[in-house]
Design a protein around this motif. Structure first.
Motif, short mmCIF file in Angstrom:
data_model
loop_
_atom_site.label_atom_id
_atom_site.label_comp_id
_atom_site.label_asym_id
_atom_site.label_seq_id
_atom_site.Cartn_x
_atom_site.Cartn_y
_atom_site.Cartn_z
N ASP A 40 -107.45 -35.66 -97.03
CA ASP A 40 -107.92 -36.10 -95.69
C ASP A 40 -108.24 -37.46 -95.85
OD1 ASP A 40 -110.75 -36.08 -93.94
OD2 ASP A 40 -108.90 -34.96 -92.94
N GLU A 41 -108.95 -37.97 -96.81
CA GLU A 41 -109.56 -39.24 -97.12
C GLU A 41 -108.68 -40.36 -97.39
OE1 GLU A 41 -112.86 -39.46 -99.25
OE2 GLU A 41 -113.92 -37.81 -98.44
N ASN A 42 -107.43 -39.83 -97.61
CA ASN A 42 -106.33 -40.96 -97.82
C ASN A 42 -104.99 -40.87 -96.84
OD1 ASN A 42 -106.90 -42.15 -100.89
ND2 ASN A 42 -107.30 -40.17 -100.94
N ILE A 43 -105.36 -40.20 -95.75
CA ILE A 43 -104.37 -40.14 -94.59
C ILE A 43 -103.62 -41.76 -94.32
CG2 ILE A 43 -103.97 -39.81 -92.14
CD1 ILE A 43 -105.56 -37.37 -92.34
N ASP A 44 -104.78 -42.60 -94.07
CA ASP A 44 -103.92 -44.07 -93.80
C ASP A 44 -103.19 -44.37 -94.87
OD1 ASP A 44 -105.30 -43.72 -91.32
OD2 ASP A 44 -107.06 -44.86 -92.10
N GLN A 45 -103.56 -44.27 -96.16
CA GLN A 45 -102.84 -44.88 -97.41
C GLN A 45 -101.42 -44.21 -97.35
OE1 GLN A 45 -105.12 -44.84 -101.10
NE2 GLN A 45 -103.54 -45.92 -101.99
N ILE A 46 -101.40 -42.94 -97.14
CA ILE A 46 -100.20 -42.01 -97.36
C ILE A 46 -99.32 -42.49 -96.04
CG2 ILE A 46 -99.22 -39.79 -97.21
CD1 ILE A 46 -102.13 -38.52 -98.38
N PHE A 47 -99.75 -42.63 -94.92
CA PHE A 47 -98.93 -43.15 -93.66
C PHE A 47 -98.52 -44.24 -93.76
CE2 PHE A 47 -99.78 -38.98 -91.91
CZ PHE A 47 -99.03 -38.72 -91.01
N LEU A 102 -87.36 -32.68 -100.41
CA LEU A 102 -88.33 -32.76 -99.35
C LEU A 102 -89.83 -32.55 -99.62
CD1 LEU A 102 -88.71 -33.68 -96.36
CD2 LEU A 102 -88.41 -31.05 -95.66
N PHE A 103 -89.90 -31.37 -100.57
CA PHE A 103 -91.22 -31.04 -100.93
C PHE A 103 -91.60 -31.45 -102.29
CE2 PHE A 103 -89.68 -27.45 -97.90
CZ PHE A 103 -90.40 -27.87 -96.87
N SER A 104 -90.99 -32.47 -102.95
CA SER A 104 -91.20 -33.06 -104.13
C SER A 104 -92.32 -33.62 -104.24
CB SER A 104 -89.86 -34.02 -104.73
OG SER A 104 -90.02 -35.00 -103.93
N SER A 105 -92.87 -34.36 -103.30
CA SER A 105 -94.24 -34.70 -103.48
C SER A 105 -94.89 -35.07 -101.84
CB SER A 105 -94.31 -36.42 -103.97
OG SER A 105 -93.90 -37.29 -103.19
N ILE A 106 -96.03 -35.10 -101.90
CA ILE A 106 -96.71 -35.34 -100.35
C ILE A 106 -96.26 -36.78 -99.82
CG2 ILE A 106 -98.79 -36.45 -101.47
CD1 ILE A 106 -98.49 -34.05 -98.14
N TYR A 166 -93.19 -38.18 -100.47
CA TYR A 166 -91.83 -37.94 -99.95
C TYR A 166 -91.84 -37.21 -98.83
CZ TYR A 166 -86.71 -37.70 -100.95
OH TYR A 166 -85.40 -37.89 -100.73
N PHE A 167 -92.61 -36.31 -98.90
CA PHE A 167 -92.49 -35.19 -97.61
C PHE A 167 -92.82 -36.28 -96.36
CE2 PHE A 167 -95.21 -32.76 -94.50
CZ PHE A 167 -94.05 -31.85 -94.21
N THR A 168 -94.02 -36.85 -96.50
CA THR A 168 -94.46 -37.67 -95.50
C THR A 168 -93.44 -38.81 -94.64
OG1 THR A 168 -96.57 -37.31 -96.14
CG2 THR A 168 -96.45 -39.09 -94.39
N ASN A 173 -91.55 -47.05 -96.44
CA ASN A 173 -90.61 -46.55 -96.96
C ASN A 173 -89.61 -45.61 -96.26
OD1 ASN A 173 -90.74 -47.10 -100.29
ND2 ASN A 173 -92.73 -46.78 -99.50
N LYS A 174 -89.82 -45.59 -94.83
CA LYS A 174 -89.07 -44.75 -93.88
C LYS A 174 -87.77 -44.97 -93.87
CE LYS A 174 -90.15 -46.96 -89.57
NZ LYS A 174 -90.68 -46.74 -88.41
N ASN A 175 -87.17 -46.09 -94.20
CA ASN A 175 -85.93 -46.65 -94.06
C ASN A 175 -85.30 -46.51 -95.47
OD1 ASN A 175 -85.50 -46.26 -91.43
ND2 ASN A 175 -86.53 -48.79 -91.29
#
Length: 977
Positions: A819-826, A778-782, A784-786, A832-834
């Motif tokens: 903070d500046e990359n929230i949209d890209q991370i989400f 779960l904590f392998s990367s931001i 993967y976590f998200t 990839n959520k499924n």
């Protein structure tokens, strides 16, 4: 105008349905020459004991009943008890009604109702009841009386609106018929019922409080059915032998054996063997479950039996504590063993009793929450549809000291007088509501255990966790033969448990409280340095100052400080300190008293000293001395006068001169009301010492536990975190991989939990734990976590909070970058959520941004409520060295004029005696916080500069007032933010 008794009188205990207070009902009845009065609440019997008691005191015959309003027709049925059996039947019926939601008169209801009607008068206007029980029903006209006279109608309308959450414009169909009408009106009814009502009253006869001196306490089952006195004696003798064998110091065994024999004989004679065994049993249960039990509370610490049963941890002979202060053989009262348990596990002890003694034999105790002045104003204002801003302005002016007295609040506040002129109906109606019960609550500690079904003694109701509550409050239980046991929750014991757990986890050391050395110089050094925050009883500024001045060096010193620091005894503090430091000698009023008074330097500090002096000088028994002490405390002058004569006479026979005897009596009388219970004071000083011990020896674990208890309280968290930093403890930001609900520690490290972040609750952490259990990557990367937490409660707001609190620092990105990359991370997570396996090649490369320390600090303050990384004032001080400001922690130790740089954390504006605005502001820097007073003349000039979160350089004057160091503002030197 002539009135006569009515059957269906509803009182204040029909919550928000009646304006009739019991005391006013009784006064009304006396004024109109009633010889009897009826009482029947709808379904409940909350006020029965109070009503019965007040009626009897006023020579009125109380007729106790129960009303049942049909939920479908609103027609009333009344049952009045003819005798004690009838009352018990009503008690069972009310208990059932309070446990079951009655929606109609179904078969289950009638099954219970059938059992209840024997030994009662049945009166009904309900067709179902009349049809079913026609032959025995008295079918009378029974209007509900909800206010006493017709001129209270308008206030009753307001009450009805409040009850139904309506405005006065919206409410309708409230008929003006719910008051006592005169006999002329009553005689117009189809049936002249006056004679029948009198016949019912004449036939109802029983004494609610006649229990023939019998105590109802659960029966403790002894092994092999041993007589309880023999079993109690065995337990105590075995424990005493063990105490002798394990003692590391000399013990005069004769004293203990003599005391034990005496205590057991008194306990047996007064019939309380069972009581002690019950308490011993549930304390033993708590300890077996690793629930921390307090060392003692109240006068029970004066009992050797309680000590040997490990109900308390205080050896009463070692500390010269008196059994008679706890249980007096010359005064027939019930014992009162109050026990503290860690507050987060207290309910387990209550549940143990519930399961052991039976559902209907164990009950908590009901209390009644009453309507205060502020809530009365708010309730009535809603009914009148008054603007909320006006309501807020009114309630803001009501001082807490006048919560039960709106008239005095108005008399002492010019603005309230003006509001009352503008809104007279609001204030008039509010005054009628103040003090009325709003709802039931639960007594914080009281539990009763009965040897019989409680419903044969009093009605009960369902309460917390399915455990019953008495419908009567605690004031009437003893009269009914029920013994209240206080099972209390104490937060400090929970803190001690957390500290022990922290030490075990971080250092693999298991510490038992009872094994802690009570005479460590370094612990007293901590206290005498004023390092008392988080220490039970000792952390207020005044108490801290007293400890420092006293230079405490024993448990006894802590105890004395606690006993002295109260209104009354405080006037002796300076005298006590001078004597303790040897500046004053030859202070004993009589040399024969030296053994009693030398430990407190000739000053009566404790109630036990009063008892001992009365015994020594006049040969009074300790039991008699305790009765005299109580009379002095209550200022029972008639009894005191007779006792003074006897005291002087006995003292003269005991070789005291008449002058000395009179002097000693007058001196005792002066300080008797000041005296504190030494048993309680010594016991609670153990808790103070234990906490000081842990703070001294294990500071990281101490602060982790302390902070876990104040999560959400920004002021306290800031204070404790700043202290921890000053002790070179490194405070680590929350970490998403740290899934604890509480603070954790490791040697000189303190780890903040995610729960300190605003918006992060226990539910999110539970989901986080569950996700980690299912996927250790779960904590392998931001990314993967998200992706994995997207369907587990994570959203952009929480993500932002986790960024700026530092919870994502372990992913090795700056906070600004995330903070500046929230949209890209989400977007990546959503795509990839499924997907079971995420292709690392698809992970986007983020444009790296540098963090700006001032931005990080500001964001930490926003999301945590305090600073973790760098306190902005540290930076500001460095940039403004020319201002020569000192830390707040420094100025607290010094008086005079000084300069500080601080952030305004709280502002409270008050009116001074001239009705001008003045302010108290809470100012904090990286070292500490302090309250600063801004007097009216200065506040008027600079109130625009006094803003929340602004940072100011200011000159203040430090001074001491009533043992407390305080600051007042002299001028604002510079606005820095």
């Amino acid at each position: 105008m002539k009135f006569s008794p009515q059957l269906n009188v509803r009182t204040e205990y029909n919550f928000q349905e009646s304006l009739i207070r019991i005391k006013d009902y009784i006064s009304f009845a006396k004024k109109h020459d009633f010889s009897f009065v009826f009482y029947a609440e709808n379904k409940s019997m909350f006020g029965v004991a109070d009503f019965y008691n007040q009626a009897k005191k006023n020579n009125l015959k109380p007729i106790i009943g129960l009303a049942i309003d049909n939920p479908e027709t609103n027609k009333t049925t009344l049952l009045y008890a003819k005798n004690k059996t009838g009352f018990q039947n009503l008690s069972f019926l009310s208990s059932w009604l309070m446990e079951n939601n009655l929606t109609n008169f179904d078969q289950e209801f009638f099954d219970v109702f059938n059992q209840a009607i024997s030994d009662t008068f049945l009166i009904s206007e309900d067709d179902q009841i009349v049809e079913k029980y026609g032959a025995i029903v008295h079918q009378l006209f029974i209007p509900k009386i909800s206010y006493l006279t017709s001129d209270e109608y308008e206030n009753f309308i307001v009450l009805s609106a409040i009850k139904n959450n309506l405005t006065l414009k919206e409410i309708s169909n409230v008929q003006d018929e719910h008051y006592f009408s005169d006999e002329e009106m009553q005689n117009k009814n189809p049936i002249d019922q006056k004679q029948q009502i009198s016949q019912i009253a004449e036939a109802c006869n029983f004494n609610l409080f006649d229990n023939s001196g019998q105590y109802h306490i659960a029966n403790f089952k002894t092994p092999d059915n041993l007589p309880i006195n023999i079993y109690l004696k065995q337990l105590c003798e075995e424990a005493l032998l063990k105490y002798f064998n394990e003692s590391k110091t000399f013990i005069e065994q004769t004293d203990y054996l003599k005391r034990l024999t005496y205590e057991l004989s008194v306990i047996d004679k007064m019939g309380f063997n069972n009581y002690f065994l019950i308490v011993w049993d549930y304390v033993k249960f708590a300890k077996s479950q690793d629930i921390i039990v307090g060392p003692g509370r109240g006068s029970s610490a004066g009992s050797l039996v309680a000590f040997l049963l490990e109900i308390t941890q205080i050896d009463p002979i070692k500390y010269n504590l008196l059994f008679e202060r706890f249980l007096n053989p010359e005064r027939a009262t019930m014992p009162d063993i109050d026990i503290d348990f860690q507050d987060d596990r207290r309910e387990e002890v209550v549940e143990y009793l519930f399961n052991k003694y039976g559902a209907h034999n164990v009950a908590m105790i009901s209390t009644f929450q009453t309507i205060g002045a502020k809530s009365a104003i708010r309730d009535v204002a809603r009914a009148y549809d008054i603007n909320l801003e006006i309501v807020n302005a009114i309630t803001k002016n009501i001082d807490l000291n006048y919560q039960n007295d709106l008239k005095s609040a108005v008399a002492n506040n010019a603005q309230l007088k003006q509001y009352q002129t503008e809104y007279p109906e609001l204030f008039e109606a509010a005054n009628t509501l103040i003090g009325l019960p709003r709802q039931t609550s639960t007594h914080a500690a009281g539990v009763v255990l009965s040897d019989v079904d409680l419903r044969t003694i009093l009605p009960i109701k369902i309460g917390f966790n399915g455990i019953y509550q008495t419908q009567f409050d605690m004031n009437f239980l003893e009269t009914l033969g029920l013994i209240k046991m206080d099972i209390l929750g104490l937060r400090n014991l929970t803190t001690l448990q957390l500290i022990q757990n922290n030490i075990l986890r971080s250092r693999q050391i298991k510490i038992k409280l009872e094994n802690i050395d009570l005479n460590l110089p370094e612990v007293f050094k901590t206290l005498n340095a004023g390092d008392t925050s988080g220490i039970f009883q000792l952390e207020s500024p005044g108490m801290t100052n007293l400890i420092k001045k006293m230079e405490v060096n024993s448990i006894e010193d802590i105890s004395i400080a606690s006993a002295l620091f109260r209104p009354g005894p405080q006037e002796m503090i300076e005298e006590f300190i001078e004597r303790k430091k040897g500046k004053k000698q030859n202070y004993l009023i009589d040399q024969t008293l030296k053994d009693i008074l030398n430990p407190t330097f000739g000053i009566i500090v404790y109630q036990e000293q009063v008892i001992q002096i009365l015994g020594l000088v006049a040969n009074f028994s300790f039991a008699k001395s305790d009765i005299v002490r109580r009379a002095m405390g209550k200022k029972d002058y008639k009894y005191m006068e007779s006792m003074k004569t006897e005291f002087i006479s006995q003292a003269i026979k005991n070789n005291y001169s008449p002058e000395n005897a009179n002097t000693i009596w007058d001196w005792i009388e002066k300080f008797a009301s000041y005296g504190f219970n030494k048993s309680h004071s010594i016991a609670y000083s153990y808790i103070s010492y234990w906490l000081a011990y842990f703070k001294t020896k294990y500071p990281s674990e101490f602060y982790a536990a302390l902070l876990s208890g104040v999560i959400g309280n920004e002021t306290k968290m800031t204070q404790y975190l700043n202290e921890a930093k000053r002790k070179d403890i490194i405070v680590k930001s929350p970490n998403v991989a740290n899934m604890s609900f509480n603070y954790n520690s490791s040697q000189k490290l303190l780890f903040l939990p995610l729960t300190t972040i605003k918006g992060i609750g226990n539910e999110f952490i539970r989901k986080l734990r569950e996700a980690y259990q299912n996927d250790k990557n779960l904590f392998s990367s931001i990314f993967y976590f998200t992706t994995k937490m997207l369907n587990n409660g994570l959203n952009k707001n929480l993500f932002k909070a986790l960024i700026w609190s530092g919870a994502f620092d372990e992913f090795k990105y700056s906070r600004q970058t995330l903070d500046e990359n929230i949209d890209q991370i989400f977007s990546f997570a959503e795509f990839n959520k499924n997907t079971k396996i995420i292709d690392e090649k698809l992970v986007p490369i983020l444009e790296v941004q540098k963090d700006v320390p001032t931005v990080v600090s500001a964001k930490e303050k926003e999301y945590l409520g305090f600073y973790v990384s760098t306190h902005p004032i540290t930076t500001i001080k460095a940039e403004n060295k020319d201002l020569k400001a000192v830390g707040i922690d420094f100025i607290k130790e010094n008086q005079g004029f000084t300069r500080i740089i601080g952030e305004i954390q709280n502002i409270k504006i008050f009116k001074d005696k001239n009705q001008n605005d003045m302010a108290f502001i809470e100012v904090g820097d990286e070292t500490d916080t302090i309250s600063v007073t801004i007097f009216a003349s200065l506040f008027e000039q600079m109130n625009e500069l006094i803003k929340l979160n602004s940072i100011l350089a200011m000159d203040v004057k430090m001074q001491k007032y009533k043992n407390t160091i305080s600051a007042s503002l002299i001028k604002i030197v510079k606005v820095l933010k």
